[in-house]
Design a protein around this motif. Structure first.
Motif, PDB file in Angstrom:
ATOM      1  N   UNK A   1     -24.894 -10.054  -7.471  1.00 13.74           N
ATOM      2  CA  UNK A   1     -24.267  -9.336  -6.365  1.00 13.74           C
ATOM      3  C   UNK A   1     -24.660 -10.006  -5.056  1.00 13.74           C
ATOM      4  N   UNK A   2     -23.666 -10.401  -4.267  1.00 16.93           N
ATOM      5  CA  UNK A   2     -23.901 -10.934  -2.930  1.00 16.93           C
ATOM      6  C   UNK A   2     -23.823  -9.785  -1.933  1.00 16.93           C
ATOM      7  N   UNK A   3     -24.955  -9.508  -1.276  1.00 16.53           N
ATOM      8  CA  UNK A   3     -25.029  -8.411  -0.311  1.00 16.53           C
ATOM      9  C   UNK A   3     -25.720  -8.910   0.955  1.00 16.53           C
ATOM     10  N   UNK A   4     -25.214 -10.002   1.504  1.00 10.00           N
ATOM     11  CA  UNK A   4     -25.884 -10.695   2.609  1.00 10.00           C
ATOM     12  C   UNK A   4     -25.308 -10.350   3.981  1.00 10.00           C
ATOM     13  N   UNK A   5     -24.066  -9.927   4.043  1.00 15.51           N
ATOM     14  CA  UNK A   5     -23.384  -9.548   5.275  1.00 15.51           C
ATOM     15  C   UNK A   5     -23.503 -10.656   6.328  1.00 15.51           C
ATOM     16  N   UNK A   6     -23.995 -10.363   7.532  1.00 15.24           N
ATOM     17  CA  UNK A   6     -24.017 -11.347   8.608  1.00 15.24           C
ATOM     18  C   UNK A   6     -24.984 -12.490   8.400  1.00 15.24           C
ATOM     19  N   UNK A   7     -25.782 -12.409   7.342  1.00 13.84           N
ATOM     20  CA  UNK A   7     -26.784 -13.445   7.068  1.00 13.84           C
ATOM     21  C   UNK A   7     -26.407 -14.278   5.836  1.00 13.84           C
ATOM     22  N   UNK A   8     -25.116 -14.272   5.488  1.00 16.23           N
ATOM     23  CA  UNK A   8     -24.664 -15.058   4.332  1.00 16.23           C
ATOM     24  C   UNK A   8     -24.882 -16.541   4.543  1.00 16.23           C
ATOM     25  N   UNK A   9     -24.635 -17.025   5.769  1.00 13.01           N
ATOM     26  CA  UNK A   9     -24.818 -18.444   6.056  1.00 13.01           C
ATOM     27  C   UNK A   9     -23.928 -19.318   5.193  1.00 13.01           C
TER      28      UNK A   9
ATOM     29  N   UNK B   1     -28.890  -9.457 -10.691  1.00 15.15           N
ATOM     30  CA  UNK B   1     -29.646 -10.016  -9.573  1.00 15.15           C
ATOM     31  C   UNK B   1     -28.849  -9.749  -8.299  1.00 15.15           C
ATOM     32  N   UNK B   2     -29.464  -9.048  -7.367  1.00 17.64           N
ATOM     33  CA  UNK B   2     -28.833  -8.731  -6.087  1.00 17.64           C
ATOM     34  C   UNK B   2     -29.462  -9.590  -5.004  1.00 17.64           C
ATOM     35  N   UNK B   3     -28.629 -10.145  -4.134  1.00 21.98           N
ATOM     36  CA  UNK B   3     -29.109 -11.001  -3.054  1.00 21.98           C
ATOM     37  C   UNK B   3     -28.878 -10.263  -1.737  1.00 21.98           C
ATOM     38  N   UNK B   4     -29.961  -9.838  -1.097  1.00 25.58           N
ATOM     39  CA  UNK B   4     -29.872  -9.134   0.172  1.00 25.58           C
ATOM     40  C   UNK B   4     -30.386  -7.709   0.083  1.00 25.58           C
ATOM     41  N   UNK B   5     -31.454  -7.403   0.836  1.00 24.57           N
ATOM     42  CA  UNK B   5     -32.067  -6.073   0.786  1.00 24.57           C
ATOM     43  C   UNK B   5     -31.726  -5.260   2.024  1.00 24.57           C
ATOM     44  N   UNK B   6     -30.420  -5.215   2.355  1.00 23.93           N
ATOM     45  CA  UNK B   6     -29.923  -4.267   3.332  1.00 23.93           C
ATOM     46  C   UNK B   6     -29.345  -3.070   2.606  1.00 23.93           C
ATOM     47  N   UNK B   7     -28.539  -2.295   3.305  1.00 26.36           N
ATOM     48  CA  UNK B   7     -28.015  -1.068   2.699  1.00 26.36           C
ATOM     49  C   UNK B   7     -27.191  -1.338   1.451  1.00 26.36           C
ATOM     50  N   UNK B   8     -26.353  -2.372   1.483  1.00 31.23           N
ATOM     51  CA  UNK B   8     -25.522  -2.662   0.305  1.00 31.23           C
ATOM     52  C   UNK B   8     -26.385  -2.976  -0.902  1.00 31.23           C
TER      53      UNK B   8
ATOM     54  N   UNK C   1     -35.821 -12.437   3.942  1.00 30.40           N
ATOM     55  CA  UNK C   1     -36.823 -12.065   4.950  1.00 30.40           C
ATOM     56  C   UNK C   1     -37.590 -10.830   4.468  1.00 30.40           C
ATOM     57  N   UNK C   2     -37.331  -9.661   5.082  1.00 23.09           N
ATOM     58  CA  UNK C   2     -37.965  -8.405   4.701  1.00 23.09           C
ATOM     59  C   UNK C   2     -36.901  -7.352   4.442  1.00 23.09           C
ATOM     60  N   UNK C   3     -37.228  -6.317   3.717  1.00 23.99           N
ATOM     61  CA  UNK C   3     -36.302  -5.202   3.507  1.00 23.99           C
ATOM     62  C   UNK C   3     -35.810  -4.684   4.852  1.00 23.99           C
ATOM     63  N   UNK C   4     -34.490  -4.591   5.006  1.00 27.37           N
ATOM     64  CA  UNK C   4     -33.922  -4.088   6.253  1.00 27.37           C
ATOM     65  C   UNK C   4     -34.066  -5.018   7.433  1.00 27.37           C
ATOM     66  N   UNK C   5     -34.324  -6.287   7.173  1.00 26.58           N
ATOM     67  CA  UNK C   5     -34.535  -7.251   8.265  1.00 26.58           C
ATOM     68  C   UNK C   5     -33.284  -7.442   9.117  1.00 26.58           C
ATOM     69  N   UNK C   6     -32.121  -7.400   8.500  1.00 31.55           N
ATOM     70  CA  UNK C   6     -30.869  -7.661   9.211  1.00 31.55           C
ATOM     71  C   UNK C   6     -30.337  -6.423   9.906  1.00 31.55           C
ATOM     72  N   UNK C   7     -29.013  -6.286   9.933  1.00 31.51           N
ATOM     73  CA  UNK C   7     -28.380  -5.182  10.651  1.00 31.51           C
ATOM     74  C   UNK C   7     -28.845  -3.825  10.144  1.00 31.51           C
ATOM     75  N   UNK C   8     -29.251  -3.736   8.882  1.00 27.92           N
ATOM     76  CA  UNK C   8     -29.676  -2.457   8.325  1.00 27.92           C
ATOM     77  C   UNK C   8     -30.918  -1.905   9.013  1.00 27.92           C
TER      78      UNK C   8
END
Length: 430
Positions: free
Chosen positions: A236-244, A35-42, A63-70
């Motif tokens: 897998x934690x892949x949240x980057x700046x949106x880890x909170x 289970x991966x958390x976060x749909x950015x590049x990582x 949110x949505x795929x690529x919603x964050x910095x990606x």
């Protein structure tokens, strides 16, 4: 502010996105191998590389795929780590620095390989120009180019003297620079959306608008949202700046900061070629850097300025127009059609932060502005580690990443003071 599709409003990237998929939130309970958390590049890269190894993968995105910095960044695909090789050699020794250079080379090859293999239409174009804002910066850029050529045999970089750089970019602000044709630039959201399509084609399940609220400390782990759960042996934690506040044990290692970009009205072909002759992307040597390039329809995409609060400026266009006008006084009154911001994660030493919180809980984040290549590589290394081949992951995980002083509550005042000091230095001659 978001639009009807759940993406940032007034973003040029959203306005020119290719094939945004319908939302499919997690509803009920599911099982997966990972289970991966976060749909950015990582997260997307990890999903692809794990699926190619035969793992059943579920990816959860708040949110949505690529919603964050990606989906919001400047689109610059650099060729190295966040620090230059000479700095890494001094801090880590030649052997470790050489390993990190090999990883950096693989990061760019991985991005370009994914784009080619999955036919991702993201306006990929070659060339990164690193421009000296101050006279003294030109000398160390010249030394860097020579070092990379002589010690690493990297022949795609060359020093550009002041008279030549004035022909390449329509400004007299720069004292020289390094042109790296191994780097590139691209449409970052379309790259992320293309990765998502590739992941789905490999059998990955992606649930958007599915914010994770809890991760059990069990094996297998149970990852919960407000409407369902995923049970998986690996998380897998892949949240980057949106880890909170999702994982306090690593939150203090990274700092979310905000950066801002504008897209001008389209330029004529002649004006676009005069502005950036060879259609490369450009970044300068300021601590709070300016970075810019031309879009596929000849708009100037200019990024500049940061803030360190949870809120964006009310007038993003006006905020970015100030540094843009310093670099290009001729554009002080140009029409700005799009203006948006995004949140990225930095570390205290500006190098990525990889590691494990448990044998079955792994993370990768803190790319500090070098995310297109290093986050894509991060996902690949995560997949290797999950599969039991952790040597390359550990090259990154063994980098020392100190916590920000004051932890998550008191880190901002110290950061703001430091950033103001460096911003002042950017304005001093040198």
């Amino acid at each position: 502010m978001t639009d009807a599709a759940g993406y940032p409003a007034n973003s040029y990237y959203v306005a020119t996105a290719n094939g945004i998929e319908p939302v499919s939130p997690l509803m009920g309970d599911e099982k997966a191998d990972v289970c991966i958390i976060g749909a950015g590049y990582t997260g997307l890269s990890a999903a692809i590389h794990l699926a190619e190894r035969g793992y059943a993968v579920t990816l959860l995105e708040a949110e949505r795929v690529g919603f964050g910095a990606s989906g919001r960044n400047g689109g610059q695909l650099g060729t190295g780590q966040r620090h230059d090789q000479e700095t890494l050699e001094k801090e880590l020794g030649d052997e470790w620095a050489a390993r990190l250079w090999e990883l950096a080379k693989d990061s760019v090859a991985t991005v370009k390989g994914l784009i080619e293999r999955h036919d991702i239409q993201c306006d990929l174009k070659p060339g990164v120009l690193h421009a000296a804002w101050k006279k003294g910066d030109a000398e160390w850029l010249k030394e860097e180019a020579a070092h990379m050529q002589d010690k690493y045999g990297y022949d795609q970089i060359r020093y550009v003297p002041r008279d030549e750089i004035r022909d390449m970019v329509d400004t007299d602000r720069y004292w020289g620079g390094n042109l790296d044709m191994g780097g590139a630039h691209l449409h970052p959201l379309n790259y992320a959306l293309g990765l998502a399509r590739a992941a789905r084609s490999l059998g990955v399940t992606i649930h958007e608008q599915s914010r994770v609220v809890d991760i059990s400390h069990t094996d297998p782990a149970i990852v919960k949202t407000d409407k369902g759960s995923v049970t998986a042996p690996h998380v897998v934690l892949a949240c980057n700046g949106y880890l909170g506040k999702l994982e306090p044990r690593v939150a203090g290692m990274i700092m979310p900061i905000n950066n801002f970009i504008v897209a001008t009205e389209p330029l004529s072909e002649a004006d676009a070629r005069k502005l950036i002759r060879d259609d490369v992307c450009v970044q300068d040597t300021k601590f709070v850097i300016d970075y810019y390039r031309l879009s596929a329809d000849n708009r100037l995409l200019f990024g500049g300025g940061e803030n360190y609060s949870p809120n964006f400026p009310k007038d993003i266009a006006g905020f970015v127009r100030k540094p843009m006008s310093l670099a290009f006084p001729q554009f002080k009154d140009i029409r700005i059609d799009y203006a948006w911001g995004g949140t990225l994660a930095i570390t205290l030493k500006r190098m990525p932060h990889f590691g494990r919180l448990a044998p079955n809980l792994i993370y990768a984040h803190g790319y500090s502005g070098q995310g297109i290549n290093m986050a894509t590589l991060g996902g690949k290394l995560v997949a290797e580690a999950v599969a039991g081949q952790a040597e390359r992951f550990d090259w990154m995980a063994n980098l020392k990443t100190p916590k920000f002083p004051g932890g998550t509550l008191l880190r901002y005042p110290g950061l703001v003071a430091g950033m103001l000091w460096y911003a002042m230095k950017d304005r001093l001659p040198g």
